[in-house]
Motif scaffolding. Structure first.
Motif, short mmCIF file in Angstrom:
data_model
loop_
_atom_site.label_atom_id
_atom_site.label_comp_id
_atom_site.label_asym_id
_atom_site.label_seq_id
_atom_site.Cartn_x
_atom_site.Cartn_y
_atom_site.Cartn_z
N GLN A 154 0.83 -1.20 0.00
CA GLN A 154 0.00 0.00 0.00
C GLN A 154 0.87 1.25 0.00
OE1 GLN A 154 -2.49 0.43 3.46
NE2 GLN A 154 -3.91 1.78 2.42
N HIS A 155 0.54 2.21 -0.86
CA HIS A 155 1.21 3.51 -0.97
C HIS A 155 2.62 3.44 -1.54
CE1 HIS A 155 -2.20 5.32 0.89
NE2 HIS A 155 -1.90 5.04 2.14
N GLY A 156 3.07 2.28 -2.02
CA GLY A 156 4.35 2.22 -2.70
C GLY A 156 5.54 2.11 -1.78
N PHE A 157 6.74 2.28 -2.38
CA PHE A 157 7.97 2.00 -1.65
C PHE A 157 8.73 3.23 -1.18
CE2 PHE A 157 9.01 1.71 -6.27
CZ PHE A 157 9.87 2.79 -6.37
N ALA A 158 8.40 4.42 -1.65
CA ALA A 158 9.21 5.60 -1.31
C ALA A 158 9.23 5.84 0.19
CB ALA A 158 8.69 6.84 -2.04
N ARG A 159 8.12 5.63 0.85
CA ARG A 159 8.05 5.93 2.29
C ARG A 159 8.91 5.00 3.12
NH1 ARG A 159 2.44 3.70 4.82
NH2 ARG A 159 2.23 1.78 3.64
N ARG A 160 9.29 3.86 2.56
CA ARG A 160 10.11 2.88 3.29
C ARG A 160 11.54 2.82 2.76
NH1 ARG A 160 5.20 0.38 2.08
NH2 ARG A 160 3.87 -0.07 3.90
N THR A 161 11.96 3.84 2.02
CA THR A 161 13.28 3.85 1.40
C THR A 161 14.04 5.10 1.83
OG1 THR A 161 12.31 2.73 -0.52
CG2 THR A 161 14.50 3.66 -0.80
N ALA A 162 15.32 4.91 2.14
CA ALA A 162 16.14 6.03 2.58
C ALA A 162 16.49 6.93 1.39
CB ALA A 162 17.42 5.53 3.25
N PHE A 163 16.33 8.23 1.58
CA PHE A 163 16.71 9.24 0.60
C PHE A 163 18.10 9.78 0.96
CE2 PHE A 163 12.36 8.87 -0.33
CZ PHE A 163 11.93 9.74 -1.31
N GLU A 164 18.75 10.35 -0.04
CA GLU A 164 20.04 11.01 0.16
C GLU A 164 19.81 12.50 0.39
OE1 GLU A 164 23.92 12.26 -2.57
OE2 GLU A 164 22.50 10.73 -3.29
N LEU A 165 20.51 13.07 1.37
CA LEU A 165 20.44 14.50 1.60
C LEU A 165 21.27 15.19 0.52
CD1 LEU A 165 19.54 16.91 3.33
CD2 LEU A 165 21.63 16.58 4.70
N ALA A 166 20.61 16.02 -0.31
CA ALA A 166 21.28 16.65 -1.45
C ALA A 166 21.65 18.09 -1.19
CB ALA A 166 20.38 16.57 -2.68
N GLY A 167 21.11 18.70 -0.13
CA GLY A 167 21.44 20.08 0.16
C GLY A 167 20.61 20.59 1.31
N THR A 168 21.17 21.54 2.05
CA THR A 168 20.44 22.11 3.17
C THR A 168 20.88 23.54 3.43
OG1 THR A 168 19.82 21.77 5.50
CG2 THR A 168 22.08 21.19 4.86
N THR A 169 19.94 24.37 3.87
CA THR A 169 20.21 25.71 4.36
C THR A 169 19.55 25.82 5.73
OG1 THR A 169 18.19 26.77 3.51
CG2 THR A 169 20.06 26.55 1.98
N ALA A 170 19.60 27.00 6.33
CA ALA A 170 18.96 27.17 7.63
C ALA A 170 17.46 26.94 7.57
CB ALA A 170 19.26 28.58 8.17
N THR A 171 16.85 27.23 6.42
CA THR A 171 15.38 27.17 6.31
C THR A 171 14.87 26.11 5.34
OG1 THR A 171 15.42 28.89 4.61
CG2 THR A 171 15.10 29.61 6.89
N SER A 172 15.76 25.33 4.72
CA SER A 172 15.28 24.35 3.74
C SER A 172 16.23 23.15 3.66
CB SER A 172 15.16 24.98 2.35
OG SER A 172 16.43 25.30 1.83
N CYS A 173 15.70 22.06 3.13
CA CYS A 173 16.53 20.90 2.83
C CYS A 173 15.93 20.15 1.64
CB CYS A 173 16.68 19.98 4.03
SG CYS A 173 15.15 19.22 4.61
N ARG A 174 16.81 19.44 0.93
CA ARG A 174 16.40 18.71 -0.27
C ARG A 174 16.94 17.28 -0.17
NH1 ARG A 174 18.69 18.45 -5.77
NH2 ARG A 174 17.02 18.18 -7.29
#
Length: 290
Positions: free
Chosen positions: A74-94
């Protein structure tokens, strides 16, 4: 070694985002009040999962793309998969998820799933960009599943409502055995207003396949509230475990598989298909109005 959650903050809100599923874990006001559900396992361990490449159930928990078939929870696999941190600032992250041997075993496409969380004053924005990096057309659905405190901080003794910005009365759908029937029920909204009660969720989620618009307000009719806006997310669901102290406000592009329609992803309501080398963007934002 498991990566740590990222903390971002503005002058009015702070948030933490976990690498697993690039999932929002907290959304906290400047005076320390928590707006997001805390993931208590007694009720539901989710907090704000990302739904990809399907929303809801597949028949017998299996999908098909042409002659290819595979199990899909249900709802696919993205929610159970680790993402890579690609960038961050004080107010945002990707955070980014790319296809891998594990994803291609169940979903045979090359893709990039990039999710950005950003704070601007009292507003949190969550934006997801899906890119087809392969050579074949790529069908998918994408949705968001954030859960918020019910009652909201400072409104413990007040009834809560959903008020649609467009004042509409969208028809209601109810899933049956996890799948979406063709039948529709009368709208529970009156001139865009829906007073919330826990018994409304005894038959599972309230799903609005069309007509709920691009924004809504959640909270008591007067007092603190959350104001939502949606981009490229035409479907809406509201859900909770009956009696739980949270409400999920779920904007989607796509829905559960239709009852009796088979396993093909392309047959699911709201499915998008990206041509090779193209991308699609989806976004929701929420503003705290104390």
């Amino acid at each position: 070694m498991t990566a740590s959650p990222v903390r971002i903050a503005s002058d009015a809100l702070s948030a933490t985002i976990a690498p697993m599923g690039a999932e929002l874990q907290t959304l906290t006001t400047g005076d320390g009040a928590e707006l997001l559900w805390n993931g208590d396992a007694e009720w539901w361990t989710g907090r704000s999962p990302l739904l990809f490449p399907i929303i809801g159930r597949a028949p017998e928990d299996r999908i098909a793309i042409g002659d290819f078939t595979a199990p899909m929870a249900q709802h696919g696999f993205a929610r159970r998969t680790a993402f890579e941190l690609a960038g961050t600032t004080a107010t945002s992250c990707r955070h980014i998820l790319r296809d891998s041997e594990a994803t291609r075993a169940v979903y045979p496409f090359a893709f990039e799933l990039a999710q950005t969380h950003a704070l601007d004053g009292a507003t949190l924005s969550v934006t997801t960009k899906v890119t087809n990096t392969g050579t074949d057309p790529m069908p998918f659905g994408l949705g968001f599943h954030p859960a918020f405190a019910w009652p909201l901080p400072g409104a413990a003794d007040q009834p809560h409502a959903i008020t649609l910005d467009n004042g509409a009365e969208p028809v209601l759908a109810r899933i049956e055995d996890g799948l979406l029937p063709d039948s529709r029920l009368p709208s529970p909204f009156t001139n865009g207003d829906l007073m919330l009660s826990h018994d409304q969720f005894e038959a599972d989620a309230m799903i609005f396949p069309e007509g709920a618009g691009n924004g809504l307000r959640y909270g008591p009719k007067s007092g603190p509230a959350l104001q939502f806006t949606f981009e490229n997310l035409p479907n809406l669901a509201l859900w909770q475990k009956p009696g739980a102290p949270f409400l999920c406000v779920e904007p989607w592009h796509g829905m559960a598989a239709r009852k009796d329609a088979g396993h093909q992803i392309t047959d699911r309501p709201g499915t998008l298909t990206l041509a090779p080398g193209t991308a699609a963007r989806f976004s929701w934002s929420v503003t705290w109005r104390a």
